[in-house]
Design an enzyme around this catalytic site. Structure first.
Site: not given
Ligand code: NAD
Ligand code: UGA
Length: 444
Positions: A152, A261, A264
């Site tokens: 995604e 995101c 991480k």
């Protein structure tokens, strides 16, 4: 029309499930969170995402979208099963696959015929193989299935548009048949499809996020040099961004990247490299620059105010970026506790993210959805999120309600000429300070 089950109804599962329904598929979104599902059944959204509620409502009314905690039933009825659960960061930096593995087990237990199992969660290379093994282990019927990686790329705040009109789809498929079905599924969204293996697709996702994070840390490093030599980073972004090989996007210097995101995924990619015997020095530097960037901003504030003890600071922006209520790895979550630890009192403004921020920060600060109430009687204003409301701040009014005209701006929202003329001490990122009291190059 495909019959789909999307497992994990968070930012990604909810948006992509809804968009798949919008283009004519029959979609069941599942989650283990009973409250989330009960709310969604009444069209109460768990997240703030522009345009999402209307799209969910419309598709629920058409009967093409539904929500359930009966995950096994949804799997049994589907031809395509999407895995969209979280893959949070472990303390080692690696991605935690606990939820992905749980879902793989549930899929195995409910596999009642051929299905395509698609990973949308961001996962380390080799996860497709792990999922396959777990499904086989828990499947009694031993029917065939295919594994696909379809990462995604949506951005929060622009998620619906970026799904319905995606720039590209990456499909890493374990068979030609699965690739064909997945390509057809993406026809309404894009004609640009990257066909590859499952492993390559898994790595494309990390490479994309790591590259964007690298652009941001690069421009922040340049900004730090600008501050030392008296140059303007916004002009440098313009000057280099007009070169189509470089591109204008993701060259905004500031307080550093946050969100669920980039922090991480850079850590997870570094972990993958290290585990495979590669010293990924560039990624380490990107992460270090990012962490330092938050500290730099606070140092500027301390340089001007001296000790923070007894000072009152207004912080504008709790969300990690505008148009979302997501506060995961938001600069505010690091900076507010620091200010408080130094004896400052903090008043925080955000138009959307206060509830989410309260879950993490508790009552360390006073919250308000009113900008001017937040600014009133504070000794300095610290801008952390580039909300439109903050961009449109009435600077004359603001000057009259601050105890002194001091703004430290982590998003470079205002022109230096205007701030100079209005008499602000204005400290932004990678640009000369206006009306400054101390020599910042010595303070940083
Ligand atoms: P999220 O935390 O918002 O949502 C995850 C959902 O999964 C939660 O609702 C949780 O209850 C549910 N869940 C957990 N275990 C489950 C299980 N066993 N069965 C069913 N549901 C379960 O996460 P997110 O932000 O949507 O991210 C999901 C994945 O997509 C992550 O790997 C992330 O890195 C990736 N991703 C996120 C974004 C983004 O903008 N948020 C963009 C691209 C990729
Ligand atoms: C990012 C990617 O852009 C998506 O493609 C990806 O799908 C997603 O991560 C993910 O994997 O979850 P997102 O985190 O929603 O999307 O937000 P971005 O718009 O990319 O911003 C990330 C952070 O970088 C924010 O803190 C933002 O303020 C910061 N940023 C962005 C900058 O500091 N400068 C810039 O020029 C751009």
């Amino acid at each position: 029309m495909a019959k789909m089950a999307v497992i994990g109804t968070g930012y990604v599962g909810l948006v992509s499930g809804t968009c798949f329904a919008e283009v004519g598929n029959d979609v069941t979104c599942c989650d283990v969170d009973q409250t989330k599902i009960s709310n969604l059944q009444r069209a109460i959204m768990p997240i703030y995402e522009p345009g999402l509620k209307e799209l969910v409502q419309r598709n629920m009314e058409c009967g093409t979208l539904r929500f359930t905690v009966e995950i096994g039933d949804a799997i049994k009825e589907a031809d395509i099963v999407y895995i969209a659960v979280g893959t949070p960061m472990r303390s080692t930096g690696e991605a935690d696959l606990t939820y992905v593995k749980q879902v793989a087990k549930t899929i195995g237990e409910n596999l009642n015929g051929y299905k395509i199992i698609v990973t949308k969660s961001t996962v380390p290379v080799g996860t497709g193989k792990i999922i396959k093994k777990i499904i086989k282990e828990y499947s009694c019927l031993q029917v065939p299935f295919d594994i696909v990686s379809n990462p995604e790329f949506l951005r929060e705040g622009a998620a619906i548009k970026e799904t319905l009109q995606m720039e590209r789809a990456v499909i890493g498929a374990s068979s030609g048949h699965a690739f064909q079905i997945m390509s057809k599924l993406h026809e309404p969204f894009t004609s640009t499809i990257v066909k590859t293996t499952v492993e390559t697709a898994e790595l494309i996702k990390y490479a994309a996020n790591a590259f964007l994070a690298t652009k941001i840390s690069f421009i922040n490093d340049i900004a730090n040099i600008c501050e030392r030599v008296g140059a303007d980073v916004t002009k440098i972004s313009e000057g280099i961004g007009l070169d189509s090989r470089i591109g204008k996007k993701f060259l905004q210097a500031g307080v550093g990247f946050g969100g669920s995101c980039f922090p991480k995924d850079t850590a997870a990619l570094l972990h993958i490299a290290t585990e495979n015997g590669y010293d990924f020095k560039l990624m380490k530097a990107v992460m270090e620059t990012n962490e330092a960037q938050r500290v730099q901003l606070v140092k500027k504030l301390e340089a001007e105010l001296g000790s923070l003890k007894g000072k009152s600071i207004s912080v504008l922006g709790l969300a990690f970026k505008p148009d979302t209520d997501d506060v995961r790895s938001s600069p505010a979550l690091d900076i507010i506790p620091y200010l408080v630890s130094q004896g400052a009192t903090v008043k925080a403004y955000d138009p959307i993210a206060i509830n989410e921020a309260k879950k993490r920060l508790g009552y360390q600060c006073v919250y308000s959805e009113n900008l001017y109430e937040t600014l009133t009687d504070t000794d300095a204003c610290l801008i952390l999120t580039d909300w439109n409301q903050v961009k449109e701040l009435d600077l004359i009014k603001t000057k009259s309600i601050l105890t002194q005209p001091l703004i430290v701006d982590g998003r470079n929202l205002f022109s230096l000429e205007m701030m100079e003329e209005l008499g602000y001490t204005y400290l932004s990122v990678g640009r000369p300070a206006t009306n400054k009291i101390v020599d910042l190059t010595k303070a940083l």
